[in-house]
Scaffold this active site. Structure first.
Site, PDB file in Angstrom:
ATOM      1  CG  ASN A  53      -1.919   6.528  -1.362  1.00 10.25           C
ATOM      2  OD1 ASN A  53      -1.110   7.338  -1.787  1.00 10.25           O
ATOM      3  ND2 ASN A  53      -2.976   6.144  -2.074  1.00 10.25           N
ATOM      4  N   GLY A 109      -1.651   1.140  -7.068  1.00  8.67           N
ATOM      5  CA  GLY A 109      -2.358   1.164  -8.349  1.00  8.67           C
ATOM      6  C   GLY A 109      -1.801   2.209  -9.294  1.00  8.67           C
ATOM      7  CD  GLU A 115      -7.038   0.494  -2.746  1.00 13.47           C
ATOM      8  OE1 GLU A 115      -6.335  -0.324  -2.112  1.00 13.47           O
ATOM      9  OE2 GLU A 115      -7.131   1.692  -2.456  1.00 13.47           O
ATOM     10  CG  HIS A 151      -2.083  -3.383  -8.946  1.00 13.28           C
ATOM     11  ND1 HIS A 151      -2.932  -2.427  -8.417  1.00 13.28           N
ATOM     12  CD2 HIS A 151      -1.134  -3.604  -8.000  1.00 13.28           C
ATOM     13  CE1 HIS A 151      -2.505  -2.089  -7.214  1.00 13.28           C
ATOM     14  NE2 HIS A 151      -1.417  -2.789  -6.937  1.00 13.28           N
ATOM     15  CB  CYS A 176      -5.048   2.849  -5.358  1.00 13.00           C
ATOM     16  SG  CYS A 176      -4.228   1.244  -5.188  1.00 13.00           S
ATOM     17  N   GLY A 177      -1.981   4.120  -4.129  1.00 16.68           N
ATOM     18  CA  GLY A 177      -0.583   4.341  -4.465  1.00 16.68           C
ATOM     19  C   GLY A 177       0.008   3.218  -5.294  1.00 16.68           C
ATOM     20  CB  CYS A 183      -0.923   0.007   1.219  1.00 16.66           C
ATOM     21  SG  CYS A 183      -2.014   1.447   1.270  1.00 16.66           S
TER      22      CYS A 183
END
Length: 274
Positions: free
Chosen positions: A69, A216, A204, A155, A213-214, A67
């Site tokens: 973020n 992503g 997500e 992803h 979404c970091g 993650c």
């Protein structure tokens, strides 16, 4: 806390047990709990150079491996509590050590491991081809074309011409439930504005569509960078804010994610089963 609108409940778990799935669900609920996309838990470091380690849980108590973020928010927490004595330090993420640089004004850069485009890294199942675009047919007979990227978490990247009208919820759920893909996959819908600017919406794993979404953003940007279609340093605009993604080459170089963090509030949470 939140990073570009991607919000988290951050727990100091040093000397405490991890949250149960029931507690994650209770805290994540936006009507009867605190409300968040993910739960982050701070724990003692696992490697010699790291200040602390952290883990990630979804609203149903499942764990996640990455993650971007959330990593920045953990970094901001480490600085505010005085654990980070300098502006450059290391954290242990669920997928391994990551480097942090504080840029001031609550902005942080995170160096994440290189993206992988190997189908076995997700893994994918039932596809004859070993390179993108991959294709799946919907029950209505429509065909979805996508690329795949592992950022430590899986992803799928779908390029669209009109991000505003993209079927994020329906296609996101469809792909997350497809037997060919892992059920922990995040689905990124990306629109190329110009070679230096992307727009992105992400469905997500465990949270549905989020404001940012970091991982992503890193997945979508690196997927297009690998094809030579965008520059090696791009801005990625999402509903909650903008992140900057840099990746110098297609090999083993880390990918750098830069963006804001914010403390929203802090306190205790009273939880009891009925």
């Amino acid at each position: 806390m939140h990073g570009a609108g991607n919000d988290f409940v951050v727990l100091d778990l040093r000397g405490r047990s991890e949250p149960t799935p029931e507690l994650c669900a209770a805290m994540s609920d936006r009507n009867t709990g605190i409300g968040c996309d993910l739960v982050l838990g701070i724990e003692p470091p696992r490697s010699p150079r790291a200040l602390i380690s952290y883990r990630i849980w979804t609203s149903d108590g499942k764990t996640s491996q990455q993650c971007g973020n959330g990593a920045r928010c953990i970094a901001a927490w480490a600085q505010r509590t005085g654990l980070a004595a300098s502006d450059a330090f290391e954290l242990d993420s669920p997928s391994g050590p990551i480097e942090i640089i504080s840029l001031g004004s609550h902005t942080y850069s995170v160096k994440l491991p290189p993206p992988s485009f190997d189908p076995d890294a997700l893994p994918l199942h039932g596809f004859k081809q070993q390179s993108p675009p991959y294709s799946l047919e919907t029950p209505e007979g429509n065909v979805i074309h996508f690329g795949i990227v592992s950022m430590g978490n899986p992803h799928a990247v779908i390029e669209v011409q009109d991000l505003k009208g993209a079927p994020v919820k329906t296609v996101g759920r469809l792909l997350q439930n497809a037997p060919e893909l892992p059920d922990t996959i995040c689905i990124s819908f990306v629109e190329i504005v110009d070679p230096d600017h992307l727009r992105l919406r992400v469905f997500e794993f465990g949270a549905g569509e989020t404001l940012a979404c970091g991982s992503g953003a890193c997945a979508a940007a690196s997927y297009l960078m690998q094809q030579g279609r965008v520059s090696r340093d791009v801005s990625v605009s999402m509903p909650g804010g903008t992140l900057q993604i840099s990746w110098p080459d297609n090999h083993q170089a880390p990918i750098t994610l830069t963006g804001p963090t914010a403390f929203v509030f802090e306190g205790g949470f009273a939880y009891a089963t009925i």
